[in-house]
Design a protein around this motif. Structure first.
Motif, mmCIF file in Angstrom:
data_model
loop_
_atom_site.group_PDB
_atom_site.id
_atom_site.type_symbol
_atom_site.label_atom_id
_atom_site.label_comp_id
_atom_site.label_asym_id
_atom_site.label_seq_id
_atom_site.Cartn_x
_atom_site.Cartn_y
_atom_site.Cartn_z
ATOM 1 N N VAL A 192 -7.392 -5.469 8.150
ATOM 2 C CA VAL A 192 -7.493 -5.946 6.773
ATOM 3 C C VAL A 192 -6.559 -5.165 5.852
ATOM 4 C CG1 VAL A 192 -9.055 -6.117 4.779
ATOM 5 C CG2 VAL A 192 -9.835 -6.816 7.055
ATOM 6 N N SER A 193 -6.339 -3.889 6.150
ATOM 7 C CA SER A 193 -5.540 -3.026 5.277
ATOM 8 C C SER A 193 -4.034 -3.130 5.522
ATOM 9 C CB SER A 193 -5.966 -1.556 5.472
ATOM 10 O OG SER A 193 -7.296 -1.357 5.077
ATOM 11 N N VAL A 194 -3.634 -3.765 6.613
ATOM 12 C CA VAL A 194 -2.209 -3.821 6.938
ATOM 13 C C VAL A 194 -1.372 -4.455 5.827
ATOM 14 C CG1 VAL A 194 -0.496 -4.789 8.523
ATOM 15 C CG2 VAL A 194 -2.584 -3.723 9.421
ATOM 16 N N PRO A 195 -1.797 -5.588 5.233
ATOM 17 C CA PRO A 195 -0.989 -6.156 4.152
ATOM 18 C C PRO A 195 -0.831 -5.214 2.959
ATOM 19 C CG PRO A 195 -2.549 -7.783 4.954
ATOM 20 C CD PRO A 195 -2.934 -6.476 5.581
ATOM 21 N N VAL A 196 -1.837 -4.388 2.694
ATOM 22 C CA VAL A 196 -1.744 -3.441 1.575
ATOM 23 C C VAL A 196 -0.681 -2.388 1.866
ATOM 24 C CG1 VAL A 196 -2.976 -1.683 0.236
ATOM 25 C CG2 VAL A 196 -4.129 -3.803 0.878
ATOM 26 N N VAL A 197 -0.688 -1.851 3.079
ATOM 27 C CA VAL A 197 0.315 -0.853 3.458
ATOM 28 C C VAL A 197 1.718 -1.452 3.359
ATOM 29 C CG1 VAL A 197 1.169 0.617 5.319
ATOM 30 C CG2 VAL A 197 -1.290 0.383 4.942
ATOM 31 N N GLU A 198 1.885 -2.676 3.849
ATOM 32 C CA GLU A 198 3.193 -3.324 3.782
ATOM 33 C C GLU A 198 3.598 -3.605 2.336
ATOM 34 O OE1 GLU A 198 5.174 -3.430 6.131
ATOM 35 O OE2 GLU A 198 3.794 -2.888 7.723
ATOM 36 N N PHE A 199 2.619 -3.931 1.489
ATOM 37 C CA PHE A 199 2.901 -4.150 0.067
ATOM 38 C C PHE A 199 3.411 -2.868 -0.585
ATOM 39 C CE2 PHE A 199 1.295 -4.058 -4.368
ATOM 40 C CZ PHE A 199 2.079 -5.085 -4.886
ATOM 41 N N LEU A 200 2.778 -1.750 -0.258
ATOM 42 C CA LEU A 200 3.210 -0.465 -0.808
ATOM 43 C C LEU A 200 4.622 -0.113 -0.351
ATOM 44 C CD1 LEU A 200 -0.101 1.566 -0.289
ATOM 45 C CD2 LEU A 200 0.797 0.701 -2.459
ATOM 46 N N ILE A 201 4.887 -0.298 0.938
ATOM 47 C CA ILE A 201 6.227 -0.024 1.457
ATOM 48 C C ILE A 201 7.249 -0.950 0.798
ATOM 49 C CG2 ILE A 201 7.685 -0.045 3.516
ATOM 50 C CD1 ILE A 201 5.190 0.693 5.140
ATOM 51 N N ALA A 202 6.859 -2.206 0.600
ATOM 52 C CA ALA A 202 7.762 -3.176 -0.017
ATOM 53 C C ALA A 202 8.130 -2.764 -1.443
ATOM 54 C CB ALA A 202 7.127 -4.566 -0.015
ATOM 55 N N ILE A 203 7.157 -2.287 -2.214
ATOM 56 C CA ILE A 203 7.435 -1.831 -3.576
ATOM 57 C C ILE A 203 8.421 -0.671 -3.550
ATOM 58 C CG2 ILE A 203 6.433 -0.648 -5.572
ATOM 59 C CD1 ILE A 203 3.948 -2.326 -5.209
ATOM 60 N N ILE A 234 13.113 7.501 -9.854
ATOM 61 C CA ILE A 234 11.954 8.390 -9.680
ATOM 62 C C ILE A 234 10.912 8.109 -10.744
ATOM 63 C CG2 ILE A 234 11.188 10.797 -9.716
ATOM 64 C CD1 ILE A 234 12.816 10.126 -7.245
ATOM 65 N N LEU A 235 11.357 7.959 -11.980
ATOM 66 C CA LEU A 235 10.439 7.681 -13.094
ATOM 67 C C LEU A 235 9.746 6.337 -12.911
ATOM 68 C CD1 LEU A 235 9.310 8.379 -15.901
ATOM 69 C CD2 LEU A 235 11.354 7.315 -16.885
ATOM 70 N N VAL A 236 10.498 5.329 -12.532
ATOM 71 C CA VAL A 236 9.944 3.984 -12.366
ATOM 72 C C VAL A 236 8.860 3.969 -11.291
ATOM 73 C CG1 VAL A 236 10.473 1.643 -11.562
ATOM 74 C CG2 VAL A 236 11.979 2.771 -13.200
ATOM 75 N N LEU A 237 9.149 4.565 -10.133
ATOM 76 C CA LEU A 237 8.162 4.542 -9.050
ATOM 77 C C LEU A 237 6.958 5.414 -9.382
ATOM 78 C CD1 LEU A 237 7.861 3.135 -6.341
ATOM 79 C CD2 LEU A 237 8.573 5.241 -5.241
ATOM 80 N N ILE A 296 -1.009 1.565 -9.349
ATOM 81 C CA ILE A 296 -1.597 1.158 -8.067
ATOM 82 C C ILE A 296 -2.879 1.934 -7.779
ATOM 83 C CG2 ILE A 296 -1.264 1.244 -5.560
ATOM 84 C CD1 ILE A 296 1.670 0.518 -6.074
ATOM 85 N N VAL A 297 -2.852 3.233 -7.985
ATOM 86 C CA VAL A 297 -4.036 4.053 -7.708
ATOM 87 C C VAL A 297 -5.205 3.629 -8.590
ATOM 88 C CG1 VAL A 297 -5.007 6.365 -7.828
ATOM 89 C CG2 VAL A 297 -2.723 6.038 -6.877
ATOM 90 N N VAL A 298 -4.959 3.441 -9.866
ATOM 91 C CA VAL A 298 -6.041 3.120 -10.819
ATOM 92 C C VAL A 298 -6.615 1.736 -10.549
ATOM 93 C CG1 VAL A 298 -6.604 2.720 -13.235
ATOM 94 C CG2 VAL A 298 -5.168 4.662 -12.605
ATOM 95 N N ILE A 319 -6.029 4.628 1.717
ATOM 96 C CA ILE A 319 -4.661 4.132 1.600
ATOM 97 C C ILE A 319 -4.247 4.034 0.132
ATOM 98 C CG2 ILE A 319 -3.120 2.181 2.056
ATOM 99 C CD1 ILE A 319 -3.944 3.829 4.534
ATOM 100 N N LEU A 320 -5.102 3.481 -0.712
ATOM 101 C CA LEU A 320 -4.786 3.292 -2.124
ATOM 102 C C LEU A 320 -4.735 4.617 -2.883
ATOM 103 C CD1 LEU A 320 -6.965 0.128 -2.814
ATOM 104 C CD2 LEU A 320 -4.469 0.230 -2.845
ATOM 105 N N THR A 321 -5.675 5.501 -2.613
ATOM 106 C CA THR A 321 -5.763 6.755 -3.360
ATOM 107 C C THR A 321 -4.577 7.669 -3.074
ATOM 108 O OG1 THR A 321 -8.187 6.608 -3.323
ATOM 109 C CG2 THR A 321 -7.216 8.761 -3.828
ATOM 110 N N PHE A 322 -4.098 7.665 -1.845
ATOM 111 C CA PHE A 322 -2.970 8.521 -1.469
ATOM 112 C C PHE A 322 -1.638 7.756 -1.466
ATOM 113 C CE2 PHE A 322 -6.629 10.758 0.117
ATOM 114 C CZ PHE A 322 -6.300 12.104 0.001
ATOM 115 N N SER A 323 -1.630 6.562 -2.037
ATOM 116 C CA SER A 323 -0.434 5.708 -1.989
ATOM 117 C C SER A 323 0.822 6.326 -2.616
ATOM 118 C CB SER A 323 -0.724 4.353 -2.644
ATOM 119 O OG SER A 323 -1.072 4.509 -4.006
#
Length: 455
Positions: free
Chosen positions: A49-60, A92-95, A102-104, A134-138
């Motif tokens: 279930v979490s795989v799409p979230v990880v890929e979304f984070l990498i994509a960003i 760096i600032l943008v990310l 994302i965390v909030v 995954i979200l908290t340490f993103s």
């Protein structure tokens, strides 16, 4: 910079990134092995279930890093080093701002996210636990990919590779410690995955702090806001095809999770697709690593208006990627079943089911490498529309149409053909776009030479 011939450039820049990114994909795969052997089928489905979230984070992260990298390498090609460094600090600032959002909001809506991504009542609690880590340490995951990408654009491909490798090895060690001696269950697997990128970031930071290259940290200056906003828009626009290309992996997983449940395959279908997804991740990571490794060179040559070098490099890369794609297909046919058995050796039903679907799933993946290479090339030379069309075709157009409509007429089993169908259709468009660009490319070089002779 980049004075070697195409073969040496490919070996020096594409292969290290391919190797580093390939080991980085071990994050999810090692989790799957440990979870499958330690916790069983339902826990594997919860992790899926979490795989799409990880890929979304990498994509960003890749959207920012590739967009910034294209601009930076272009500036370096024009000897505008100060402008290149300004773009680095802006990225760096943008990310950083994106990470906070994302965390909030990710934690606020975590239950809804789990439900949206295919969580069932039986696995919901485990899925939410995995997602929370995954979200908290993103932010660490996001910055590990950003800094490694920018290190490549700063002519440090080996540093980027080492950082990714160390992060992967750390994840393997932590997976074992958290899940066996400490017996933390699925929370241990998620925590290991979440902590791995921290080690990558720690390795990359000294390069940018100590000013060892063209890119280094400077104090943020709040001025020329309109100019900065325009640069951010340009950065995101150039990086958007990379976002779609990477996010396609997550989109494909989401589509398959949905259609697997819709067509009655249940938990065994989700668990099988988790393993298929891991194998797919390995294959696509090989191609993504090659394309990411070549991006700074394509952009640098484009900035210097060195058409001949770009032509030579893309010609060589097309041949190399085609050969690698054929080899990978052969390896899948020969070794898919032993790979599947690693995840759940005692579940014979799951092994046989997964193996049957794997043969259906990967038949067209020989085209995936070409699609990814062409997307990266078009993106790097600022043919953004072509790159975007190809990126959208792979995951957001062909696959959803096929997997949602064709099972009605051809039965549930047809969904396992969907991804290869999408890659094949996209490859047709990719070749057409490339032929068009190739003719224009040769024409511009010829005109340039003729002008030189006439002057």
């Amino acid at each position: 910079m980049y004075k070697e011939n195409s073969f040496k450039l490919f070996i020096k820049y594409a292969l290290p990134q391919m190797f580093g990114l390939l080991l980085n994909s071990v994050y999810l795969i090692v989790d799957g092995i440990f979870i499958g052997n330690r916790l069983g089928r339902d826990a594997m489905a919860a992790a899926a279930v979490s795989v799409p979230v990880v890929e979304f984070l990498i994509a960003i992260s890749l959207a920012v890093s590739s967009g910034a990298g294209i601009i930076i390498s272009s500036y370096l090609g024009k000897d505008k080093n100060e402008d290149a460094n300004k773009t680095f600090n802006l990225s760096i600032l943008v990310l950083g701002l994106i990470s906070i959002i994302i965390v909030v909001f990710g934690n606020i809506f975590i239950n809804g996210i789990a439900n949206l991504l295919g969580s069932t009542p039986d696995i919901h609690d485990q899925a939410v636990t995995y997602l929370w880590y995954i979200l908290t340490f993103s932010p660490f995951l996001l910055f590990s990919f950003l800094l490694s990408g920018l290190a490549r654009n700063d002519n440090k491909p080996k540093l980027a590779m080492i950082a990714l490798v160390v992060g992967s090895v750390s994840n393997i060690v932590l997976d074992y410690v958290f899940m066996y001696p400490l017996n933390m269950g699925i929370a241990g697997a998620a925590l290991a995955t979440a902590l791995g990128p921290i080690f990558s970031v720690l390795i990359l930071l000294p390069h940018f702090i100590s000013k060892k290259g063209f890119l280094y940290f400077t104090k943020p200056i709040i001025s020329h806001l309109v100019e900065k906003v325009r640069e951010i828009v340009r950065m995101i626009t150039l990086g958007f095809p990379a976002f779609i290309m990477e996010f396609t992996i997550g989109i494909v997983t989401f589509i398959y999770n949905y259609t697997i449940i819709k067509n009655g395959y249940g938990e065994i279908g989700l668990a099988a697709y988790l393993v298929i997804g891991y194998l797919s991740l390995i294959i696509l990571t090989v191609f993504l690593g090659i394309s990411q490794g070549l991006q700074p060179i394509f952009s640098y040559f484009n900035g210097r208006e060195d058409a001949k070098r770009n032509k030579d490099l893309i010609n060589f890369s097309v041949k190399a990627v085609t050969g690698i794609g054929i080899l990978i297909y052969v390896l899948v046919v020969l070794f898919a079943k032993p790979f599947i058995t690693i995840f759940s050796p005692d579940d014979i039903e799951l092994i046989n089911f997964t193996y049957d679907k794997t043969l259906l799933y990967f038949w067209g993946f020989v085209f995936a490498g070409l699609n990814i290479l062409f997307i990266s090339f078009f993106q790097s030379v600022r043919e953004t529309k072509s790159a975007l069309v190809l990126s959208l075709s792979r995951g957001l157009i062909v696959l959803p149409i096929f997997n949602l409509i064709f099972p009605i007429f051809l039965g549930a089993n047809v969904i396992w053909f969907g991804h290869s169908i999408a890659e094949t259709v996209t490859a047709i468009f990719a070749i057409l776009f490339f032929v068009k660009y190739y003719k224009k490319y040769f024409l511009s070089v010829k005109l340039h030479k003729n002008k030189g002779l006439s002057s």
